[in-house]
Scaffold this active site. Structure first.
Site, PDB file in Angstrom:
ATOM      1  N   GLU A 227      26.105  30.681  18.601  1.00  0.00           N
ATOM      2  CA  GLU A 227      27.544  30.549  19.002  1.00  0.00           C
ATOM      3  C   GLU A 227      27.908  31.682  19.974  1.00  0.00           C
ATOM      4  O   GLU A 227      28.860  32.405  19.660  1.00  0.00           O
ATOM      5  CB  GLU A 227      28.295  30.671  17.666  1.00  0.00           C
ATOM      6  CG  GLU A 227      28.138  29.609  16.927  1.00  0.00           C
ATOM      7  CD  GLU A 227      28.892  29.569  15.687  1.00  0.00           C
ATOM      8  OE1 GLU A 227      29.117  28.512  14.824  1.00  0.00           O
ATOM      9  OE2 GLU A 227      29.837  30.298  15.414  1.00  0.00           O
TER      10      GLU A 227
ATOM     11  N   GLU B  60      24.346  24.365  11.910  1.00  0.00           N
ATOM     12  CA  GLU B  60      25.147  24.678  10.982  1.00  0.00           C
ATOM     13  C   GLU B  60      26.273  23.622  10.739  1.00  0.00           C
ATOM     14  O   GLU B  60      26.695  22.962  11.662  1.00  0.00           O
ATOM     15  CB  GLU B  60      26.149  26.111  11.582  1.00  0.00           C
ATOM     16  CG  GLU B  60      25.231  27.582  11.215  1.00  0.00           C
ATOM     17  CD  GLU B  60      26.072  28.544  11.796  1.00  0.00           C
ATOM     18  OE1 GLU B  60      27.340  28.536  11.384  1.00  0.00           O
ATOM     19  OE2 GLU B  60      25.609  29.721  12.147  1.00  0.00           O
TER      20      GLU B  60
END
Length: 476
Positions: free
Chosen positions: A186, A374
């Site tokens: 991320e 995720e």
């Protein structure tokens, strides 16, 4: 084996799984696993040569995290990893996405690796191999060594070069124990939460610095891919980007443009150069004059677009964008949670958003296999008087989102895995320990692990999936 309690067993029987005729649509090599991150679970913050990261500094600054929480102990996984891996095996989990800590492996951000950290991670990976658990190793999950931040952090180019050196040394030290690697987790959070809003470490608030950080994170990914290929020619390599489903509040031209701007600064700034080889017109129009054009050097885009083996997708929510000229930051966008926003974070629960994200990435950006690296939800989990955690909301969430994955596969997306966030309750960054994402409840006072109903549901799902594959002789 941690069997469900009688009460959990009763509730479990009442919770449907994903139907067999849906599960069978997944590829035979589809991975069902769990994820964690080093700073969120390891603890041992000052042991065996580990140096401070930006998250140690941030969390120990009064007022920056909920209740002043920090990761000094977290889940004490550094000392309890054997038991945690045994629990994974008991719960049927054979696919585990973990991260290694840059500040543990290379405390100064340069030079030789910390030998005690290498011993720890080798033991951890060997323990996984002994238990039949396949690792997916993330090199960077936000724990930048503090000395590198002191030298300028991600807004300066040298940090990307330091990351490439760290990646080469780490893969050289551990690569015989892991084939699958993620460069960065991320980068949007690292760049924009870390350097623009200040909500995450290092807590800076500088729009131009955030844009520079975004490019240097992309560059770090590309440089790392090259050195991983050199150190471990058979490695499978990718990046895990958070991809948000962004919708305009209305069909007005203003709101449609606001959604496009938010998409450019959230999704496209990372997806475009990695998978399409350049920043899109939307990204350059939005960010170019604010610093992006100034940091791109000749050859950077070729480095960033280095071929990878899979695309990691982290997905959590749908957000609604509306145009706002008043106090809405440089993007002039007001973000609102989509409904229903029912997690303890106030995030939406809309499984169709995951389908939409997977289809978009596969149609607009890449034909690579997709891994959902995720996906999960935080709820107000608690131990009931019987000592159980009956997290029906999470069971419903997992069932809905996994079914959304099947829908994406039906529609043509090449999805090869799903890693639930998270295996354990853990330190949830600026939110401290108040947000619980885990399938396993952690009593932080005693470090006791208590599988929630969702963990037993997931074990049953994995068992059902494996039973489908056994008749045709499919092995991992």
């Amino acid at each position: 084996m941690p069997n469900p309690s009688p009460r959990q067993q009763t509730r479990l029987h009442a919770q449907p799984s994903i139907s067999a005729d849906r599960l069978v649509l997944l590829p035979s090599d589809f991975r069902l696993g769990v994820s964690t991150a080093a700073y969120q679970i390891e603890g041992a913050a000052r042991e065996e040569g580990r140096g401070p990261s930006i998250w140690d500094s941030f969390a120990h600054t009064p007022g920056l995290t909920a209740n002043g929480d920090h990761g000094d102990v977290a889940c004490d996984h550094y000392h309890r990893w054997r038991d945690d891996l045994d629990l994974m095996v008991d719960l049927g989990i054979r696919e585990y996405r973990l991260s290694v800590s840059w500040s543990r492996l290379q405390p100064s951000g340069q030079g030789e690796l910390n030998p005690e950290a290498v011993v720890f991670y080798r033991a951890l990976l060997e323990g996984m191999r002994e238990r039949g658990i396949r690792p997916l190793v993330t090199l960077y999950h936000w724990d930048l060594p503090q000395p590198l931040e002191d030298a300028g952090g991600w807004p300066v180019r040298v940090t990307a070069e330091r990351f490439a050196d760290y990646a080469a040394r780490t893969v050289g030290a551990l690569g015989d124990l892991a084939e699958d690697w993620i460069t960065l987790n991320e980068p949007w959070c690292s760049a924009f939460l870390g350097y623009h809003t200040g909500a995450h470490a290092p807590g800076r608030r500088d729009w131009g610095a955030a844009i520079a950080a975004a490019h240097h994170l992309n560059l770090a990914h590309g440089l790392a891919v090259a050195v991983i290929r050199a150190e471990l020619p058979g490695a499978r390599v990718g990046i895990a980007n958070i991809v948000t489903d962004i919708r305009p509040r209305t069909d007005s031209l203003d709101d449609l443009a606001a959604a496009e701007r938010l998409d450019a600064a959230s999704n496209r700034v990372f997806l475009d150069p990695v998978y399409l080889g350049d920043y899109s017109e939307q990204v350059r129009r939005l960010l170019g004059a604010d610093g992006l054009d100034a940091v791109i050097r000749p050859g950077d885009l070729d480095v960033i677009a280095a071929p990878t083996d899979f695309a990691g997708i982290n997905h959590y929510q749908r957000v609604i964008a509306r145009h706002d000229d008043d106090d809405a930051g440089p993007l002039r966008v007001r973000e609102e949670p989509a409904e229903p926003a029912t997690t303890s974070f106030g995030w939406s629960v809309i499984p169709a958003s995951l389908t939409a994200v997977l289809m978009r990435v596969s149609r607009e950006f890449t034909s690579l296999p997709l891994l959902i690296t995720e996906n999960g939800a935080s709820y107000h989990d608690y131990l009931d008087p019987d000592g159980d955690v009956v997290d029906l909301d999470r069971v419903s969430y997992l069932r809905g989102y996994l079914d959304a994955v099947v829908t994406a596969v039906e529609q043509g997306a090449d999805v090869r895995g799903y890693y639930a966030w998270s295996f354990l309750d853990n330190f949830e960054w600026a939110e401290g320990y108040g947000k619980r994402f885990g399938m396993v409840f952690v009593d932080y006072a005693t470090q006791r692990r208590i599988p929630k109903l969702s963990a037993h549901w997931y074990r049953r799902l994995i068992s059902e999936r494996m039973s489908q594959l056994e008749p045709i002789g499919v092995k991992r």
